[in-house]
Write a protein that holds these residues in place. Structure first.
Motif, mmCIF file in Angstrom:
data_model
loop_
_atom_site.group_PDB
_atom_site.id
_atom_site.type_symbol
_atom_site.label_atom_id
_atom_site.label_comp_id
_atom_site.label_asym_id
_atom_site.label_seq_id
_atom_site.Cartn_x
_atom_site.Cartn_y
_atom_site.Cartn_z
ATOM 1 N N GLN A 1 115.968 5.331 118.257
ATOM 2 C CA GLN A 1 116.196 5.599 116.745
ATOM 3 C C GLN A 1 114.828 5.621 116.169
ATOM 4 O O GLN A 1 114.887 6.505 115.129
ATOM 5 C CB GLN A 1 116.836 4.238 116.344
ATOM 6 C CG GLN A 1 118.387 4.062 116.521
ATOM 7 C CD GLN A 1 119.234 3.006 116.107
ATOM 8 O OE1 GLN A 1 119.464 2.226 117.065
ATOM 9 N NE2 GLN A 1 119.454 2.755 115.094
ATOM 10 N N PRO B 1 124.887 9.058 112.380
ATOM 11 C CA PRO B 1 124.524 8.054 111.730
ATOM 12 C C PRO B 1 123.436 6.948 112.092
ATOM 13 O O PRO B 1 122.561 6.514 111.331
ATOM 14 C CB PRO B 1 125.917 7.368 111.297
ATOM 15 C CG PRO B 1 126.795 7.947 112.254
ATOM 16 C CD PRO B 1 126.174 9.391 112.714
ATOM 17 N N ARG B 2 123.744 6.833 113.624
ATOM 18 C CA ARG B 2 122.826 5.695 114.018
ATOM 19 C C ARG B 2 121.257 6.234 114.174
ATOM 20 O O ARG B 2 120.463 5.448 114.308
ATOM 21 C CB ARG B 2 123.243 5.052 115.444
ATOM 22 C CG ARG B 2 122.687 3.794 115.857
ATOM 23 C CD ARG B 2 123.209 3.386 117.067
ATOM 24 N NE ARG B 2 122.616 4.228 118.272
ATOM 25 C CZ ARG B 2 123.450 4.620 119.160
ATOM 26 N NH1 ARG B 2 124.732 4.655 119.377
ATOM 27 N NH2 ARG B 2 122.781 5.380 120.244
ATOM 28 N N MET B 3 121.394 7.614 114.541
ATOM 29 C CA MET B 3 120.058 8.090 114.525
ATOM 30 C C MET B 3 119.328 8.479 113.430
ATOM 31 O O MET B 3 118.014 8.363 113.281
ATOM 32 C CB MET B 3 120.076 9.215 115.588
ATOM 33 C CG MET B 3 120.693 9.100 116.931
ATOM 34 S SD MET B 3 119.942 7.836 118.095
ATOM 35 C CE MET B 3 118.305 8.801 118.651
ATOM 36 N N ARG C 1 120.257 7.591 109.942
ATOM 37 C CA ARG C 1 120.395 6.731 108.582
ATOM 38 C C ARG C 1 119.243 6.115 108.042
ATOM 39 O O ARG C 1 119.024 5.985 106.986
ATOM 40 C CB ARG C 1 121.599 5.623 108.782
ATOM 41 C CG ARG C 1 121.218 4.555 110.052
ATOM 42 C CD ARG C 1 122.419 3.735 110.254
ATOM 43 N NE ARG C 1 122.288 2.959 111.245
ATOM 44 C CZ ARG C 1 123.170 2.333 112.149
ATOM 45 N NH1 ARG C 1 124.468 2.510 112.219
ATOM 46 N NH2 ARG C 1 122.973 1.410 113.286
ATOM 47 N N ASP C 2 118.342 5.832 109.044
ATOM 48 C CA ASP C 2 117.042 5.079 108.342
ATOM 49 C C ASP C 2 115.925 6.241 108.085
ATOM 50 O O ASP C 2 114.692 5.771 107.737
ATOM 51 C CB ASP C 2 116.443 4.122 109.574
ATOM 52 C CG ASP C 2 117.472 2.887 109.689
ATOM 53 O OD1 ASP C 2 118.094 2.737 108.460
ATOM 54 O OD2 ASP C 2 117.568 2.510 110.744
ATOM 55 N N GLU C 3 116.318 7.536 108.139
ATOM 56 C CA GLU C 3 115.239 8.367 107.750
ATOM 57 C C GLU C 3 114.485 8.135 106.422
ATOM 58 O O GLU C 3 115.185 7.826 105.510
ATOM 59 C CB GLU C 3 115.944 9.804 107.697
ATOM 60 C CG GLU C 3 114.972 11.029 107.282
ATOM 61 C CD GLU C 3 114.210 11.130 108.188
ATOM 62 O OE1 GLU C 3 114.316 11.384 109.413
ATOM 63 O OE2 GLU C 3 112.750 11.403 107.812
ATOM 64 N N ASP D 1 128.720 2.811 117.554
ATOM 65 C CA ASP D 1 127.878 2.696 116.229
ATOM 66 C C ASP D 1 127.471 4.232 115.908
ATOM 67 O O ASP D 1 126.532 4.323 115.367
ATOM 68 C CB ASP D 1 126.782 1.664 116.296
ATOM 69 C CG ASP D 1 126.176 1.426 114.887
ATOM 70 O OD1 ASP D 1 126.750 1.783 113.988
ATOM 71 O OD2 ASP D 1 125.005 0.896 114.967
ATOM 72 N N ASN D 2 128.075 5.147 116.096
ATOM 73 C CA ASN D 2 127.508 6.508 115.948
ATOM 74 C C ASN D 2 128.717 7.709 115.808
ATOM 75 O O ASN D 2 129.847 7.328 116.142
ATOM 76 C CB ASN D 2 126.684 6.689 117.130
ATOM 77 C CG ASN D 2 125.754 7.904 116.549
ATOM 78 O OD1 ASN D 2 125.479 8.214 115.485
ATOM 79 N ND2 ASN D 2 125.063 8.732 117.651
#
Lengths: 348, 348, 348, 348
Positions: free
Chosen positions: A52, C292-294, C296-298, D191-192
């Motif tokens: 991630q 989303p998992r990769m 979302r924290d952008e 989760d993706n």
């Protein structure tokens, strides 16, 4: 800075090595190896990044080389994320010249290869001299245990130091990342559990006793309590959970067990090694912790979280707890790096 | 046909009762109860159907009544899917007049209430007479154990019959349906494990020994081996998985254990009760079975599947295995129905 | 430092507010409100912490007060994470005295309440003066849109600025956190999709046009292209994914669209507001992103990631893309905070 | 009974063929083919069974042969579950002698190969004669569309029959089984969401228009409305969900659309083919249906469930709905079998 490389740099554990080494104050990545079909490509192109976090800028342009001692050039430490079968063949060749800090299982049980958790049995590094002499190597191999073993053994160590362990039963609930990126098909694990992980139970049973054993006259005598494991794959991305049941020889108070776990420290803490967690074991009081998603990143993934520590009234002098440890950080890449940091500090 | 009702018919277990009773050759649903806010509504409107099967046509138009003895009318058996706290209050009132086959935990450990698995301890039904006499009831209450206890105890029974069990350690990996439809938020369990289920460990430890105990002179003396449980919630919809470690007093051969499990039968099989699985225990040889998604529906969810049956060399006379049982069928609604079938056959 | 409070501080979005404010260079949490049953308790005791980060030390000892203007004392900004029905009742009362930066939907479509995304329509803040005058308030309310609307509108804005949008179709795949911690039972969503989220489609359709509309003479005239949404809940923890289909009036080149997205900046970037992402829109070229998992924290969860930007040959002047935005950061708490930062910069 | 075989019998779709054919009233499995390394092994040993149903007893002892026309012996129909690249090479060879009902994409768009959904375009089977003549084959190939296309096209057909479709936008949420057992790693999808499925959008766009086209003078003229797809992989085991937006030329009433969907029937229903669902389209009224886990098994997986059928007020003459279809039954193995049943009825 110590120049380092990663063997098998494109897989899951290889990427964790890169992620952890990118910010490292002592080690600097100079070389990355992979299988022949990646050779010559810049890392950015050779590897599909699975984590991630983003692929560190510092490695994007490094040209991947083959996993061959003739190709890695002038580095001091090689971290090995190789699969066991390849590791068995090439790690000894690398060790002729290089320090190999390996996460692979291939060489772990060789009598002259230190299998080490720095907080548990740093003295096993004395085997290095024997290894080098016996094998005529300029470098050497040091290994860390299997992912589920590391977490378990860290929590057993303070107990083993103060009490006589008679029995350990452990049921693991292991994350899918432990099998590598392609290891567990989604069809196998969504809404499911797979109650089998090849070789895992044997590794836990053997390695734990070895780590808690004694090194005397160049030979490791394993600890001699009984230990039995049952291993299960669960639909969790990262973080192994383990239910542990222990019987001791002596009477004890739960508060004492809690205290020795919380206060437990080893050489990495004393030396303040860069990757050492302040506390290797975090004890939580909430009735529903530890949980892998919530606790795997504790202390940057380097601490093991223990919870539900409670007396087991069914048996004499018995206790139970649940632990969570990050399987690809403390249980793999981070373990090798901590080993290398210790070596860098006390040997180099 | 015996006329029956379901107390607490709109929840998860209530729906399983309806699903299983709909096709039942001996029982016919005549009444469904629920909380006051559903009263008077046709079942189709009162309940949001949670199961993958469709809501049976036969219950759609049944008008739901309150959970009150004055409202259920002329039926013979009432199946209780009530929450424990409500069950504690109302089941005794229903028992004044009706046969109550309850899945609730409230009355399980009352000394004169039979806690029964028909294959394990059918003789405990002798308590009914005592119960009726002591309490002055025309009806009575019979209960089945907790979901994870049923699956475990079924597999322990044939061993307990032939050997002396010294120790049992069990780590459970339990499906979310066990907590009811709204019991486990998705935020709590996706990519996660929750290592705590309130009261579950105590139930397993107490109920198992009770079920394997002896009824003499109207009193149950529990079996007296040690048993310790650690319970965990996992992201699985249905089907509890349990890792079991057992120590026996006597020597044994794994093949003998396998044989007594495979050949194990009880009264339900002999009487060919409608819900009885042909074999209560299915032993699988594949190294990666049982799995909850693949094995929970074995024998319509009424058999327990055992796999990875293997010697535990760490300890004397020890073995290990993994089991899977359907928690809302064999572990709840199906268990109560099998109890009722046995009562219908031998008492009515 | 500006003293702030969080209304509804114990829920999912309330916790995100605390997490984001804890490290904030301008805002300092002084008061936390919750429902009556939490009143008087230190926050640590009142709230079960749901996030993977740890509960900030700074809030642990803050005594939670009721959600009542008489209890929040001397603070400047109140962030509202209240449910819509409660917000409708109490936010106006708070606004008599305080600045309320609200994530609730209750007041969003009031004609004198600015519904704002700082990069999109900062000029709507001009409504504040009108609001205060008309209502006689010393404080005011400013709101941010619904989570899925924010991400969509951010990506439409640069297109809307350069082209004439004729049609937008959007299918959302929304994370479970959007429904609050207890909002989506695991039984509802494991191995499943729920193709319905109450009110969501209407919010997207109404709010998007409002945000891209014009404020003139104290009135917002919505943009007038057609927009149609279909909303679905998926088994993802955080991060909403949206498949977007757009028809334009004019011809275009995909590279131009990509360029205007990548170069898009608004006032928050110009003012270098603390929570502003360097780039509000990140365009990725990989064929299988955004995920989303990769993603979302952008940019700490404050940027929207766009991928699969491609021409839609089936229709004239049409394009398609997929976006991912963090629903509880950019889509909720972070949105309110960015609004407050803008207000703090240009109004206070 | 018609003797049949399955080409590529060990994979996911191959297993669905076996599961569906095992209970078939007209077809009897006589031969199973697989890759060379399975050759000679009994099927039980050659295949790891992936489905929740058990491997049928009838196939366990069938010796698997290579996928080669010289090895399949005396059967009438061969069902092909081969990967596209292998299908391209071997299906034409099989067709020299055998009837091949293929789920592979390789031959679908060949001008003389019927691409058929029996309820939609049974007349395309007229191409068989042309195919045999042109190619000099004694057998022939008939194909069914891609999994997501079948479900979509079935629901478009009754609309297309009564109205003029102008535009279709579809966003799919596809189950992992669609990629084969090993196709989607759990690390990729827990989760993706993965917003990309290679070739899928093109297949939907091309095949749908082809299926709804006209066969005249031995040539298919595709329907000519615009259709645009965006395809996404979601953490669901089986069952594709699709959000559909449609614009028509004519005015309509939602109730009329509902009626023509519910009443829609084709030749399979008229001929009462064994695998034909009574109703190809099930329309549900609940606001939160269809859901893949709840609706995929509708009519043994052979019907498509439509829900949330509603007017789209953003655009003239527009509507929206969500559909769920079982991707490996109606979308793959069941589709080929229904094709074969139709051929068996009208051609043999």
């Amino acid at each position: 800075m110590v120049d380092v490389g990663v063997l098998g740099a494109t897989g899951m554990v290889g990427q964790r090595f890169i992620e952890l080494l990118d910010k490292h104050p002592e080690f600097e990545i100079k070389v990355l190896t992979a299988s022949p079909r990646s050779e010559g490509k810049p890392y950015e192109e050779a590897a599909k990044w699975y984590l991630q976090s983003k692929m560190p800028e510092s490695v994007k342009d490094i040209k991947v080389v083959g996993t061959d001692p003739s190709k890695v050039g002038d580095v001091d430490i090689l971290f090995s994320a190789l699969p066991a079968d390849i590791a068995a063949k090439v790690e000894p060749k690398f060790a002729e010249e290089y320090v190999v800090a390996s996460n692979a299982s291939a060489m772990r049980m060789e009598p002259d290869v230190p299998l080490v958790i720095p907080e548990v049995n740093p003295d096993f590094l004395d085997l290095i001299e024997i290894q080098q002499k016996r094998r005529g190597w300029d470098g050497f191999i040091v290994t860390n245990p299997n992912c589920s073993t590391i977490a378990l053994t860290l929590t057993l160590k303070p107990i083993h130091d103060q009490y006589t362990i008679k029995r350990v039963y452990v049921a693991t609930m292991q994350a899918v990342s432990g099998a590598g990126y392609n290891g567990v098909p989604s069809m196998a694990i969504i809404d499911n559990i797979v109650p089998y992980i090849g070789g895992e139970e044997e590794k836990i049973e053997t390695e734990t006793l070895h780590l808690l054993g004694e090194l005397e006259d160049g030979k490791v005598t394993p600890a001699h309590f009984g230990i039995s494991a049952s291993c299960h794959r669960v639909p969790v991305l990262d973080g192994h959970t383990e239910a542990v049941f222990i019987e001791l020889e002596e009477e004890f108070e739960i508060d004492d067990i809690k205290k020795i776990m919380e206060e437990f420290q080893g050489i990495p803490q004393k030396l303040e090694l860069p990757s050492a967690p302040e506390k290797p074991i975090i004890v939580r009081e909430e009735e529903d912790r530890p949980q892998p998603r919530m606790d795997r990143d504790e202390s940057n993934g380097m601490a093991v979280t223990v919870g539900r520590l409670r007396r087991d009234v069914a048996f004499e002098n018995s206790l139970r707890y649940v632990l969570v440890g990050h399987n690809t950080i403390r249980g793999a890449a981070g373990a090798s790096i901590l080993n290398a940091e210790l070596i860098n500090e006390i040997i180099f």
